[in-house]
Design a protein around this motif. Sequence first.
Motif, PDB file in Angstrom:
ATOM      1  N   PRO A 162     -53.762  84.232 -44.094  1.00 38.90           N
ATOM      2  CA  PRO A 162     -52.443  84.505 -43.513  1.00 38.90           C
ATOM      3  C   PRO A 162     -51.769  83.271 -42.924  1.00 38.90           C
ATOM      4  O   PRO A 162     -50.542  83.140 -42.997  1.00 38.90           O
ATOM      5  CB  PRO A 162     -52.743  85.546 -42.422  1.00 38.90           C
ATOM      6  N   ALA A 163     -52.554  82.369 -42.355  1.00 36.80           N
ATOM      7  CA  ALA A 163     -51.971  81.151 -41.783  1.00 36.80           C
ATOM      8  C   ALA A 163     -51.337  80.297 -42.881  1.00 36.80           C
ATOM      9  O   ALA A 163     -50.252  79.727 -42.701  1.00 36.80           O
ATOM     10  CB  ALA A 163     -53.038  80.350 -41.048  1.00 36.80           C
ATOM     11  N   LEU A 164     -52.013  80.227 -44.020  1.00 36.24           N
ATOM     12  CA  LEU A 164     -51.487  79.462 -45.153  1.00 36.24           C
ATOM     13  C   LEU A 164     -50.227  80.115 -45.706  1.00 36.24           C
ATOM     14  O   LEU A 164     -49.248  79.425 -46.043  1.00 36.24           O
ATOM     15  CB  LEU A 164     -52.552  79.353 -46.245  1.00 36.24           C
ATOM     16  N   ALA A 165     -50.234  81.445 -45.794  1.00 39.97           N
ATOM     17  CA  ALA A 165     -49.061  82.174 -46.282  1.00 39.97           C
ATOM     18  C   ALA A 165     -47.866  81.938 -45.368  1.00 39.97           C
ATOM     19  O   ALA A 165     -46.735  81.744 -45.839  1.00 39.97           O
ATOM     20  CB  ALA A 165     -49.373  83.664 -46.382  1.00 39.97           C
ATOM     21  N   LEU A 166     -48.110  81.945 -44.057  1.00 42.44           N
ATOM     22  CA  LEU A 166     -47.045  81.699 -43.087  1.00 42.44           C
ATOM     23  C   LEU A 166     -46.505  80.272 -43.242  1.00 42.44           C
ATOM     24  O   LEU A 166     -45.293  80.041 -43.181  1.00 42.44           O
ATOM     25  CB  LEU A 166     -47.571  81.908 -41.664  1.00 42.44           C
ATOM     26  N   LYS A 167     -47.408  79.344 -43.488  1.00 39.31           N
ATOM     27  CA  LYS A 167     -47.020  77.939 -43.663  1.00 39.31           C
ATOM     28  C   LYS A 167     -46.193  77.753 -44.933  1.00 39.31           C
ATOM     29  O   LYS A 167     -45.262  76.953 -44.971  1.00 39.31           O
ATOM     30  CB  LYS A 167     -48.276  77.068 -43.716  1.00 39.31           C
ATOM     31  N   TRP A 168     -46.532  78.506 -45.978  1.00 41.21           N
ATOM     32  CA  TRP A 168     -45.849  78.368 -47.259  1.00 41.21           C
ATOM     33  C   TRP A 168     -44.548  79.150 -47.344  1.00 41.21           C
ATOM     34  O   TRP A 168     -43.731  78.895 -48.232  1.00 41.21           O
ATOM     35  CB  TRP A 168     -46.770  78.842 -48.392  1.00 41.21           C
ATOM     36  N   ASP A 169     -44.345  80.102 -46.438  1.00 31.74           N
ATOM     37  CA  ASP A 169     -43.214  81.023 -46.562  1.00 31.74           C
ATOM     38  C   ASP A 169     -41.874  80.293 -46.623  1.00 31.74           C
ATOM     39  O   ASP A 169     -41.094  80.464 -47.563  1.00 31.74           O
ATOM     40  CB  ASP A 169     -43.221  82.010 -45.385  1.00 31.74           C
TER      41      ASP A 169
END
Length: 285
Positions: A162-169
């Motif tokens: 989820p942290a990576l997804a938030l960073k990529w959003d």
Amino acid sequence: MQTSLLTELFLPLALALIMFGMGLTLTPADFKRILIYPKAVAIGLFNQILLLPIVAFGIAKLFQLSPEMSVGLMILSACPGGATSNLITHLAKGDSALSITLTAFSSLITVLTIPFVVNFSIGYFIPGGEEQKLEILGTVIAVLVITIIPVAIGMLVLKKAPALALKWDKPFRRISLVFFILIVLAAILKERENIVQFFIDAGPAALALNIGTLSLGFLVGKAVGLEFKQGLTIAVESGIQNATLGITIAATLLVNSVMTIPSVIYGLLMFGTAALIIFWGSKKA
């Protein structure tokens, strides 16, 4: 539009990346909200899947569009809203959860409905155009590969990292906008000699479809007793279409540059009406 690196590789890849970015914002809970908003979801899907193509068909006939332009408008009407409608709903202070839910379901359903809407419109507007019709199974697989599978991968990233997804959003939102601009510019460049005439021919019809479906979406929601935020959301989901998908289907699967024009023009016009919706929704909120 002749088969080229643009239609064979760039368009599908760009759309897949855009859909992956959308997947980064979706969770399984978004598919369960149909139990929370059954009426709103049902009305929203009715507008998107059935009402929109019917309105597009009527507008194509009313404005007496050329056969290829008519098919292009019908292709656009068969495409779901995508991530753009989610962003506009959020900025307009609409019901973001409902918007994401409608996008999730409509993206799944239109994988099956797109080839039927497109083939019907080709058969109706281009008699003898059987050679242009989409092969049903092949089209379903193609749309799955460039839309649903990237969304599923994005959802998996969100679940596992989820942290990576938030960073990529945010980067993927910007990438989506850049790709959309490049795709529109490429389509305009391809038809640069005729683009002014195309705007004259298809612009009024595209604007009528945009304003008409936005208005119908809101009025239908109001008629069945939905609250303002849900009605606004259904209006956005009904009137904001995935122009990138429309261009990809016309250019890559049908290899017809004229059929891309309604999606190109609609994609440009809808940001003007979207700005008005954002202003109106924010003021009401």
